[in-house]
Design a protein around this motif. Structure first.
Motif, PDB file in Angstrom:
ATOM      1  N   GLU A  28       2.501   6.786  14.831  1.00 17.93           N
ATOM      2  CA  GLU A  28       2.248   6.879  13.038  1.00 17.93           C
ATOM      3  C   GLU A  28       2.419   5.434  12.582  1.00 17.93           C
ATOM      4  O   GLU A  28       3.549   4.705  12.891  1.00 17.93           O
ATOM      5  CB  GLU A  28       3.253   7.725  12.517  1.00 17.93           C
ATOM      6  CG  GLU A  28       2.869   7.829  10.686  1.00 17.93           C
ATOM      7  CD  GLU A  28       3.661   8.672  10.129  1.00 17.93           C
ATOM      8  OE1 GLU A  28       4.687   9.352  10.629  1.00 17.93           O
ATOM      9  OE2 GLU A  28       3.413   8.729   8.866  1.00 17.93           O
ATOM     10  N   PHE A  44       2.349   7.380  -1.449  1.00 20.85           N
ATOM     11  CA  PHE A  44       2.959   8.470  -0.715  1.00 20.85           C
ATOM     12  C   PHE A  44       2.292   9.842  -0.668  1.00 20.85           C
ATOM     13  O   PHE A  44       1.871  10.238  -1.910  1.00 20.85           O
ATOM     14  CB  PHE A  44       4.532   8.721  -0.449  1.00 20.85           C
ATOM     15  CG  PHE A  44       5.314   7.298  -0.298  1.00 20.85           C
ATOM     16  CD1 PHE A  44       4.594   6.580   0.575  1.00 20.85           C
ATOM     17  CD2 PHE A  44       6.446   7.196  -0.713  1.00 20.85           C
ATOM     18  CE1 PHE A  44       5.210   5.098   0.594  1.00 20.85           C
ATOM     19  CE2 PHE A  44       7.152   5.869  -0.712  1.00 20.85           C
ATOM     20  CZ  PHE A  44       6.536   5.151   0.358  1.00 20.85           C
ATOM     21  N   LEU A  45       2.124  10.490   0.154  1.00 18.61           N
ATOM     22  CA  LEU A  45       1.291  11.854   0.268  1.00 18.61           C
ATOM     23  C   LEU A  45       2.197  12.666  -0.603  1.00 18.61           C
ATOM     24  O   LEU A  45       3.322  12.906  -0.004  1.00 18.61           O
ATOM     25  CB  LEU A  45       0.811  12.238   1.547  1.00 18.61           C
ATOM     26  CG  LEU A  45      -0.474  11.910   1.926  1.00 18.61           C
ATOM     27  CD1 LEU A  45      -0.750  12.129   3.215  1.00 18.61           C
ATOM     28  CD2 LEU A  45      -1.596  12.450   0.886  1.00 18.61           C
ATOM     29  N   ASN A  73      -1.408   7.766   7.509  1.00 19.25           N
ATOM     30  CA  ASN A  73      -2.008   7.437   6.060  1.00 19.25           C
ATOM     31  C   ASN A  73      -1.792   5.786   5.869  1.00 19.25           C
ATOM     32  O   ASN A  73      -0.675   5.196   5.539  1.00 19.25           O
ATOM     33  CB  ASN A  73      -1.109   7.999   4.801  1.00 19.25           C
ATOM     34  CG  ASN A  73      -1.481   7.864   3.618  1.00 19.25           C
ATOM     35  OD1 ASN A  73      -2.366   7.322   3.294  1.00 19.25           O
ATOM     36  ND2 ASN A  73      -0.591   8.209   2.625  1.00 19.25           N
ATOM     37  N   TYR A 110      -4.605  -2.199   1.909  1.00 16.78           N
ATOM     38  CA  TYR A 110      -4.654  -3.398   2.031  1.00 16.78           C
ATOM     39  C   TYR A 110      -5.040  -4.238   3.364  1.00 16.78           C
ATOM     40  O   TYR A 110      -5.546  -5.130   3.382  1.00 16.78           O
ATOM     41  CB  TYR A 110      -3.554  -4.312   1.294  1.00 16.78           C
ATOM     42  CG  TYR A 110      -2.445  -4.424   2.244  1.00 16.78           C
ATOM     43  CD1 TYR A 110      -1.994  -5.716   2.980  1.00 16.78           C
ATOM     44  CD2 TYR A 110      -1.781  -3.457   2.557  1.00 16.78           C
ATOM     45  CE1 TYR A 110      -0.879  -5.658   3.903  1.00 16.78           C
ATOM     46  CE2 TYR A 110      -0.511  -3.483   3.401  1.00 16.78           C
ATOM     47  CZ  TYR A 110      -0.035  -4.823   3.981  1.00 16.78           C
ATOM     48  OH  TYR A 110       0.990  -4.781   4.717  1.00 16.78           O
ATOM     49  N   GLY A 169       3.163   3.347   9.001  1.00 15.65           N
ATOM     50  CA  GLY A 169       3.719   3.326   8.032  1.00 15.65           C
ATOM     51  C   GLY A 169       4.313   4.783   7.783  1.00 15.65           C
ATOM     52  O   GLY A 169       3.537   5.887   7.278  1.00 15.65           O
ATOM     53  N   ASP A 202       5.853  -5.334  11.276  1.00 14.80           N
ATOM     54  CA  ASP A 202       4.364  -5.015  10.918  1.00 14.80           C
ATOM     55  C   ASP A 202       3.579  -4.902  12.080  1.00 14.80           C
ATOM     56  O   ASP A 202       3.799  -5.427  13.188  1.00 14.80           O
ATOM     57  CB  ASP A 202       4.113  -6.827  10.800  1.00 14.80           C
ATOM     58  CG  ASP A 202       2.721  -7.007  10.067  1.00 14.80           C
ATOM     59  OD1 ASP A 202       1.732  -6.065  10.360  1.00 14.80           O
ATOM     60  OD2 ASP A 202       2.128  -7.901   9.587  1.00 14.80           O
ATOM     61  N   ILE A 203       2.875  -3.683  11.801  1.00 15.42           N
ATOM     62  CA  ILE A 203       2.114  -3.115  13.173  1.00 15.42           C
ATOM     63  C   ILE A 203       1.196  -4.326  13.885  1.00 15.42           C
ATOM     64  O   ILE A 203       1.048  -4.291  15.141  1.00 15.42           O
ATOM     65  CB  ILE A 203       1.237  -2.163  12.648  1.00 15.42           C
ATOM     66  CG1 ILE A 203       0.558  -1.498  13.772  1.00 15.42           C
ATOM     67  CG2 ILE A 203       0.270  -2.254  11.867  1.00 15.42           C
ATOM     68  CD1 ILE A 203       1.379  -0.735  14.854  1.00 15.42           C
ATOM     69  N   GLU A 249       7.135   0.807  10.766  1.00 15.90           N
ATOM     70  CA  GLU A 249       6.963   0.619   9.373  1.00 15.90           C
ATOM     71  C   GLU A 249       7.325  -0.860   8.995  1.00 15.90           C
ATOM     72  O   GLU A 249       8.568  -1.315   9.706  1.00 15.90           O
ATOM     73  CB  GLU A 249       8.022   1.775   8.814  1.00 15.90           C
ATOM     74  CG  GLU A 249       8.601   1.454   7.219  1.00 15.90           C
ATOM     75  CD  GLU A 249       7.333   1.580   6.373  1.00 15.90           C
ATOM     76  OE1 GLU A 249       6.671   2.707   6.402  1.00 15.90           O
ATOM     77  OE2 GLU A 249       7.030   0.585   5.928  1.00 15.90           O
ATOM     78  N   GLY A 307       0.883  -1.280   0.187  1.00 12.21           N
ATOM     79  CA  GLY A 307      -0.166   0.165  -0.120  1.00 12.21           C
ATOM     80  C   GLY A 307       0.912   1.153  -0.015  1.00 12.21           C
ATOM     81  O   GLY A 307       0.346   2.312   0.676  1.00 12.21           O
ATOM     82  N   GLN A 308       1.895   1.042  -0.628  1.00 11.89           N
ATOM     83  CA  GLN A 308       2.690   2.396  -0.614  1.00 11.89           C
ATOM     84  C   GLN A 308       2.507   3.397  -1.830  1.00 11.89           C
ATOM     85  O   GLN A 308       2.898   3.546  -2.934  1.00 11.89           O
ATOM     86  CB  GLN A 308       4.194   1.962  -0.832  1.00 11.89           C
ATOM     87  CG  GLN A 308       4.819   1.194   0.224  1.00 11.89           C
ATOM     88  CD  GLN A 308       6.168   0.650   0.145  1.00 11.89           C
ATOM     89  OE1 GLN A 308       6.689   0.636  -1.030  1.00 11.89           O
ATOM     90  NE2 GLN A 308       6.887   0.457   1.207  1.00 11.89           N
TER      91      GLN A 308
HETATM   92  N1  SAM Z   1       2.968   7.963   5.703  1.00 14.44           N
HETATM   93  C1  SAM Z   1       3.576   8.008   4.226  1.00 14.44           C
HETATM   94  C2  SAM Z   1       2.845   8.825   3.555  1.00 14.44           C
HETATM   95  O1  SAM Z   1       1.734   9.434   3.988  1.00 14.44           O
HETATM   96  O2  SAM Z   1       3.344   9.150   2.295  1.00 14.44           O
HETATM   97  C3  SAM Z   1       3.493   6.461   3.939  1.00 14.44           C
HETATM   98  C4  SAM Z   1       1.749   6.037   3.661  1.00 14.44           C
HETATM   99  S1  SAM Z   1       1.652   4.526   2.570  1.00 14.44           S
HETATM  100  C5  SAM Z   1      -0.047   4.760   2.293  1.00 14.44           C
HETATM  101  C6  SAM Z   1       1.551   3.385   3.863  1.00 14.44           C
HETATM  102  C7  SAM Z   1       2.959   2.882   4.325  1.00 14.44           C
HETATM  103  O3  SAM Z   1       2.608   1.785   5.286  1.00 14.44           O
HETATM  104  C8  SAM Z   1       3.927   2.441   3.704  1.00 14.44           C
HETATM  105  O4  SAM Z   1       5.260   3.023   3.923  1.00 14.44           O
HETATM  106  C9  SAM Z   1       4.039   0.841   4.011  1.00 14.44           C
HETATM  107  O5  SAM Z   1       5.534   0.328   3.887  1.00 14.44           O
HETATM  108  C10 SAM Z   1       3.890   1.008   5.497  1.00 14.44           C
HETATM  109  N2  SAM Z   1       3.010  -0.429   5.477  1.00 14.44           N
HETATM  110  C11 SAM Z   1       2.278  -1.491   4.985  1.00 14.44           C
HETATM  111  N3  SAM Z   1       2.000  -2.417   5.668  1.00 14.44           N
HETATM  112  C12 SAM Z   1       2.283  -2.061   6.931  1.00 14.44           C
HETATM  113  C13 SAM Z   1       2.197  -2.957   8.288  1.00 14.44           C
HETATM  114  N4  SAM Z   1       1.464  -4.141   8.380  1.00 14.44           N
HETATM  115  N5  SAM Z   1       2.838  -2.274   9.335  1.00 14.44           N
HETATM  116  C14 SAM Z   1       3.558  -1.128   9.341  1.00 14.44           C
HETATM  117  N6  SAM Z   1       3.629  -0.353   8.359  1.00 14.44           N
HETATM  118  C15 SAM Z   1       3.159  -0.874   7.056  1.00 14.44           C
END
Ligand code: SAM
Length: 294
Positions: free
Chosen positions: A54, A30-31, A126, A130, A56, A102-103, A77, A27-28
């Motif tokens: 935060e 980025f804003l 953000n 998934y 991710g 993994d959170i 992250e 789900g990468q």
């Molecule tokens: N905060 C950043 C932004 O706004 O640009 C990134 C947001 S991006 C939508 C989601 C982030 O969550 C990615 O960096 C991804 O690698 C991370 N991510 C995905 N699955 C995750 C999980 N299970 N636990 C922690 N981080 C996760």
């Protein structure tokens, strides 16, 4: 680094310098819109000394905004390949720490306590789409002393989570509304992300609520059972869902609560489900505890 991290040229430079590959399955997206980033931090009232979790970090666009406002930020992250980038983008903020895991596998109580002691925590993220529902369930299943949650989610999901009637109102709406007060605070178009996702997004504000007297596991089973056949009557849906309870007992519980067994699941408010739960026979085992789909 010159300028702010959310600028597309900065992101392009980082991607090139570190040979970073966006992982779609994580789900990468980025804003890249400074206004949206500021509005999220404003909605969460992020300010000096706040304890923020935060989920991710990505390359740190949202983290940077919160660090500049003087918050102490703990990011979780999953993607280790972001480590060198985040070292460069956020390494000079002593109040930012990043935990690579993994959170959903984190011992959240221990991690928050280690970083923030007993202080109330704001969650700002953000979210990776998934895994939105599992993450929200994870944050709301126990009282972690989270005072508020401000998260970007898929717009369609936001609509389901805030719905109180109509086709968007379903078991996930009820479940989440039993666990928190939920509001949509901002619509965000796909063009505010890099790469742009196929769907639009929205920011939700959630204030967790916990009633120690409620049996949330039992309630979840009842809610899922009720919505399992949304076109059928409540009695029919609940009695054919596989709960280890007799149909006559279900009917008696509905009548005792003052709910016509011929009504449908979507006509009951979360409070109605609480009242029904109080009159329902104790369910042990049976169906209903599995995860909600996205
Ligand atoms: N905060 C950043 C932004 O706004 O640009 C990134 C947001 S991006 C939508 C989601 C982030 O969550 C990615 O960096 C991804 O690698 C991370 N991510 C995905 N699955 C995750 C999980 N299970 N636990 C922690 N981080 C996760």
């Amino acid at each position: 680094m010159d300028g702010r991290l959310y600028q597309p040229k900065t992101i392009h430079q980082l991607v090139e310098e570190f040979d970073f590959r966006f992982t779609k399955s994580l789900g990468q997206n980025f804003l890249i819109d400074g206004n949206v980033i500021r509005k999220i931090a404003d909605a969460a009232q992020v300010s000096q000394g706040d304890a923020v979790l935060e989920i991710g970090a990505g390359i740190g666009v949202l983290t940077e905004e919160m660090a500049l406002r003087g918050a102490q930020v703990l990011c979780v992250e999953i993607d280790e390949s972001l480590r060198p980038i985040l070292k460069k983008t956020l390494g000079h903020y002593p109040q930012v720490t990043i935990h690579y895991q993994d959170i959903l596998k984190v011992d959240l109580r221990a991690l928050l306590e280690e970083r923030f002691g007993q202080r109330p925590v704001k969650v700002v993220a953000n979210l990776p789409y998934y895994v939105t529902t599992p993450i929200l369930r994870f944050l709301l299943r126990e009282d972690y002393n989270i005072q508020s949650i401000h998260v970007m989610v898929q717009r369609e999901m936001a609509q389901r989570l805030v719905a109180t009637s109509g086709k968007d109102y379903g078991s996930i709406s009820v479940y989440m509304q039993l666990r928190g007060r939920i509001e949509k605070v901002l619509n965000v178009p796909a063009s505010c992300f890099m790469p742009a996702p196929r769907v639009d997004s929205a920011v939700l504000a959630i204030v967790p609520k916990f009633d120690p007297l409620l049996d949330y596991v039992q309630l979840e089973k009842i809610v899922r059972g009720a919505f399992s056949k949304r076109r059928k009557t409540l009695l029919n849906a609940l009695s054919t869902y596989g709960l280890p309870v007799e149909k006559s007992q279900i009917e008696a519980a509905l009548l005792k609560t003052g709910i016509d067994p011929k009504r449908r699941a979507e006509t009951l408010s979360p409070e109605d489900y609480i009242r029904l739960g109080a009159n329902f026979p104790k369910i042990s085992g049976g169906k209903g505890g599995e995860h909600f789909g996205e």
